[in-house]
Enzyme design. Structure first.
Site, mmCIF file in Angstrom:
data_model
loop_
_atom_site.group_PDB
_atom_site.id
_atom_site.type_symbol
_atom_site.label_atom_id
_atom_site.label_comp_id
_atom_site.label_asym_id
_atom_site.label_seq_id
_atom_site.Cartn_x
_atom_site.Cartn_y
_atom_site.Cartn_z
ATOM 1 N N ASP A 72 0.835 -1.205 0.000
ATOM 2 C CA ASP A 72 0.000 0.000 0.000
ATOM 3 C C ASP A 72 0.867 1.252 0.000
ATOM 4 O O ASP A 72 2.066 1.206 0.299
ATOM 5 C CB ASP A 72 -0.954 0.010 1.200
ATOM 6 C CG ASP A 72 -0.236 0.003 2.543
ATOM 7 O OD1 ASP A 72 0.817 -0.662 2.656
ATOM 8 O OD2 ASP A 72 -0.715 0.661 3.485
ATOM 9 N N GLU A 130 0.049 -1.085 5.700
ATOM 10 C CA GLU A 130 1.182 -0.662 6.518
ATOM 11 C C GLU A 130 1.147 0.828 6.806
ATOM 12 O O GLU A 130 1.645 1.280 7.838
ATOM 13 C CB GLU A 130 2.492 -1.025 5.802
ATOM 14 C CG GLU A 130 3.749 -0.871 6.661
ATOM 15 C CD GLU A 130 4.377 0.524 6.599
ATOM 16 O OE1 GLU A 130 5.269 0.806 7.415
ATOM 17 O OE2 GLU A 130 3.979 1.343 5.736
#
Length: 358
Positions: A72, A130
């Site tokens: 991400d 994350e």
């Protein structure tokens, strides 16, 4: 669905991955593409858990290494699609995710596909969420539901490190320091007590705070305490009765979370302090035999990691872990995020050399 070709260069693979947007909460399209691409390789046992893809070798090697990277990114700000650029004669790939950390993921995917018989067994983990709160990080979930995935003798996170090896990481703590007052009409301010004015000593203590350097296992980590937000006020004609200053403490990995919290409370003695989030750091772990072999193979001088990364999760489980990836950490989340092409190639070369050494 976008497709990924894992036979292209790591640079072209970085470009392809970055051009599939995957802002936190929107990783599924990229996860689908990674899952489909890596599942084509028979030497890997592939699993999927939500938007996390795990690929493992089962060669019966004496040692296992976990290599992980998050898929991400922070939100896009007119910095996609990627484009090539040159600065002072050096080639870069520009765009969201090139540094944090899709170049690292691209190198990992290419090596996972190509290394049929590495010197150690490998657990590759490409995970989601994350860049948001720690409790939403896929590794938080997997530590509880799939602890077997973290059984390793050494771990490498592909976080940007300028192609150097960064050992361990600082811990991070967030706290809210509050002041309270009494509401009143601003035309008669003397009747009330202004909570924002009462916050002045908090800001003064922060301004006077001096960063500290602490050595941990041969690496020097820099600590810091900073205001990262301030909230207060009700209306343009009301004296506020509450002010909240959010502070972030980055602390060396020799300190526990409890010690970090005690330090913050001591700095703001006399104020209402609430610790809202704390994630201890990770010691360098560079004395582990595999870590020493890795350093020798990639020819890198170890450095400290000032930011918090998921190496801490492995460290807390007793697995020594380092950060090793292309890209300048200072450009992570920056609108001018860009990765040097040479660093992508160097990190691929270093990992390949170590994982295929006799």
């Amino acid at each position: 669905m976008p497709t990924l070709d894992l036979t292209v260069s790591a640079l072209e693979l970085t470009r392809a991955i970055c051009d599939i947007p995957s802002v936190s909460d929107d990783e599924t399209t990229l996860a689908d593409a990674i899952h489909a691409a890596i599942s084509a390789y028979a030497h890997l046992h592939v699993e999927r858990d939500g938007d996390t893809i795990i690929a493992r070798t089962r060669l019966g090697r004496a040692q296992r290494v976990a290599i992980a990277g998050h898929i991400d990114t922070v939100p896009i700000n007119a910095n996609l699609p990627t484009r090539d650029m040159e600065i002072d004669g050096e080639a870069y790939l520009w765009g969201r995710g090139t540094v944090d950390m899709k170049a690292g993921v691209a190198v990992q995917l290419k090596l996972a596909a190509e290394l049929v018989a590495p010197r150690v067994d490998l657990t590759w983990i490409w995970y989601d969420h994350e860049e948001v709160d720690s409790d939403r990080n896929a590794l938080t979930r997997l530590v509880e539901t799939r602890p077997d995935l973290f059984q390793a003798d050494f771990a490498i996170l592909g976080e940007p490190s300028n192609g150097h090896v960064e050992g361990g990481c600082n811990g991070t703590l967030r706290a809210v320091v509050r002041t309270r007052g009494v509401r009143a009409h601003s035309a008669r301010s003397w009747i009330g007590e202004n909570a924002i004015h009462k916050a002045a000593p908090i800001l003064a203590r922060l301004a006077e705070y001096r960063t500290r350097d602490l050595e941990v296992d041969g690496l020097v980590y820099r600590e810091g305490l900073n205001a990262v937000g301030i909230r207060g006020g009700i209306a343009g004609n009301v004296i506020p009765d509450l002010c909240e200053v959010e502070v972030n403490y980055r602390f060396a990995p020799k300190r526990s979370g409890e010690e970090a919290a005690a330090h913050v409370r001591d700095v703001f003695a006399g104020f209402d302090v609430e610790i809202v989030d704390v994630a201890p750091g990770a010691r360098p772990g560079l004395d582990a035999p595999l870590a020493q072999e890795f350093l020798a193979a990639v020819g890198a001088e170890p450095r400290p990691k000032y930011g918090w990364t998921d190496v801490a999760r492995f460290s807390q489980l007793g697995v020594p872990a380092v950060n090793y990836g292309p890209g300048d950490p200072h450009l992570a989340h920056h609108d001018e995020e860009r990765v040097p092409v040479a660093q992508i190639e160097d990190v691929e070369r270093g990992l390949r050399a170590w994982l295929t050494a006799p």
